[in-house]
Design an enzyme around this catalytic site. Sequence first.
Site, PDB file in Angstrom:
ATOM      1  N   LYS A  67      -9.779   6.323  -2.577  1.00  0.00           N
ATOM      2  CA  LYS A  67      -9.210   5.411  -1.586  1.00  0.00           C
ATOM      3  C   LYS A  67      -7.712   5.335  -1.866  1.00  0.00           C
ATOM      4  O   LYS A  67      -7.293   4.969  -2.969  1.00  0.00           O
ATOM      5  CB  LYS A  67      -9.854   4.029  -1.726  1.00  0.00           C
ATOM      6  CG  LYS A  67      -9.187   2.894  -0.931  1.00  0.00           C
ATOM      7  CD  LYS A  67      -9.633   2.900   0.512  1.00  0.00           C
ATOM      8  CE  LYS A  67      -9.123   1.646   1.246  1.00  0.00           C
ATOM      9  NZ  LYS A  67      -9.863   0.449   0.888  1.00  0.00           N
ATOM     10  N   SER A  93      -3.570   4.734   0.202  1.00  0.00           N
ATOM     11  CA  SER A  93      -2.883   4.190   1.366  1.00  0.00           C
ATOM     12  C   SER A  93      -2.710   5.280   2.420  1.00  0.00           C
ATOM     13  O   SER A  93      -2.421   6.438   2.090  1.00  0.00           O
ATOM     14  CB  SER A  93      -1.499   3.681   0.973  1.00  0.00           C
ATOM     15  OG  SER A  93      -1.573   2.638   0.037  1.00  0.00           O
ATOM     16  N   THR A 128       0.831   1.480   2.661  1.00  0.00           N
ATOM     17  CA  THR A 128       1.075   1.192   4.073  1.00  0.00           C
ATOM     18  C   THR A 128       1.879  -0.098   4.207  1.00  0.00           C
ATOM     19  O   THR A 128       2.752  -0.207   5.068  1.00  0.00           O
ATOM     20  CB  THR A 128      -0.251   1.071   4.830  1.00  0.00           C
ATOM     21  OG1 THR A 128      -0.971   2.292   4.686  1.00  0.00           O
ATOM     22  CG2 THR A 128      -0.018   0.802   6.304  1.00  0.00           C
ATOM     23  N   ALA A 129       1.579  -1.072   3.358  1.00  0.00           N
ATOM     24  CA  ALA A 129       2.303  -2.333   3.405  1.00  0.00           C
ATOM     25  C   ALA A 129       3.806  -2.096   3.243  1.00  0.00           C
ATOM     26  O   ALA A 129       4.630  -2.637   3.995  1.00  0.00           O
ATOM     27  CB  ALA A 129       1.793  -3.276   2.319  1.00  0.00           C
ATOM     28  N   HIS A 156      -4.339  -8.003   1.420  1.00  0.00           N
ATOM     29  CA  HIS A 156      -5.704  -8.426   1.116  1.00  0.00           C
ATOM     30  C   HIS A 156      -5.878  -9.946   1.186  1.00  0.00           C
ATOM     31  O   HIS A 156      -5.400 -10.608   2.090  1.00  0.00           O
ATOM     32  CB  HIS A 156      -6.145  -7.863  -0.239  1.00  0.00           C
ATOM     33  CG  HIS A 156      -6.193  -6.361  -0.280  1.00  0.00           C
ATOM     34  ND1 HIS A 156      -6.460  -5.584   0.818  1.00  0.00           N
ATOM     35  CD2 HIS A 156      -5.999  -5.492  -1.304  1.00  0.00           C
ATOM     36  CE1 HIS A 156      -6.440  -4.310   0.477  1.00  0.00           C
ATOM     37  NE2 HIS A 156      -6.155  -4.226  -0.798  1.00  0.00           N
TER      38      HIS A 156
END
Length: 277
Positions: free
Chosen positions: A53, A55, A108-109, A152
């Site tokens: 997992k 980004s 991504t943030a 999150h």
Amino acid sequence: MKIAFSPCPNDTFVFHALVHGQVPGAPSFDVTYADIDITNNWAAAREGPEVLKISFAALPWVLDDYALLPCGGALGRGCGPLVLTKNGAADPASLSGKRVAVPSERSTAYLLFRLWAAQNIPGGNLDIVVMPFHEIMPAVRDGSIDAGLVIHEARFTYQNYGLHMMTDLGSWWESDTGLPIPLGAIIARRSLDTASLTAWIRSSVEYAWANPEASAAYVMEHAQEMSPTVANQHIALYVNEFSRNLGASGYAAIEALLGRAMKEGFVPAFDMAKLRS
């Protein structure tokens, strides 16, 4: 087979069935729980597990060696990163020259933050500090950092730290593009049978929805002292139809994000066709 994902509730909920032998035909999986910054770096270095997992923002660095799987990840609406401050400042220009903590330089943030900052902070003059996301709010609260980019469950808990939201980057992205926010991607080495992996992960998502109590203990075991209520909010926000299938709007969102970032020079040039192959 080795797999790495975060200990966050959305990941443990999605992958519970897969890693606990509840998906017919799937092999056994050896799990590593790792922060997204770690998995982003593993993928870029061609190290670590076969399935990770990461980004979506990290994809341009890894697509030659890893395929994007069309399920198991996190996209959505109303679930974007937040920019938080202690003093309640509302003007983005006030961040110029200030220390801002981010969870990963390839998240991504952070990519959304850079795209937003390019429009809103003159000169983009910022002192960026990378730290694990669970350390960011305490650092802003304690004054060692001027602002924090959080993800999150921080959406639900930042008020507990006496912090204020300057902007919701998800709302900014959605109003600007009309598309969902691409957050976390599932990738697998191209040498693997990605069609079978896709089927197994999709089955794990469907099992989780059909049997939500089955994963409850596993989710809370890794939930980093999160309350069950917050864990359930987290799952409801990040596990949705895009987790089953990216679909046309999911791919459109990924292409829009990475296309804009490539145009700005924030990510290296890459073959966009590899997002779908």
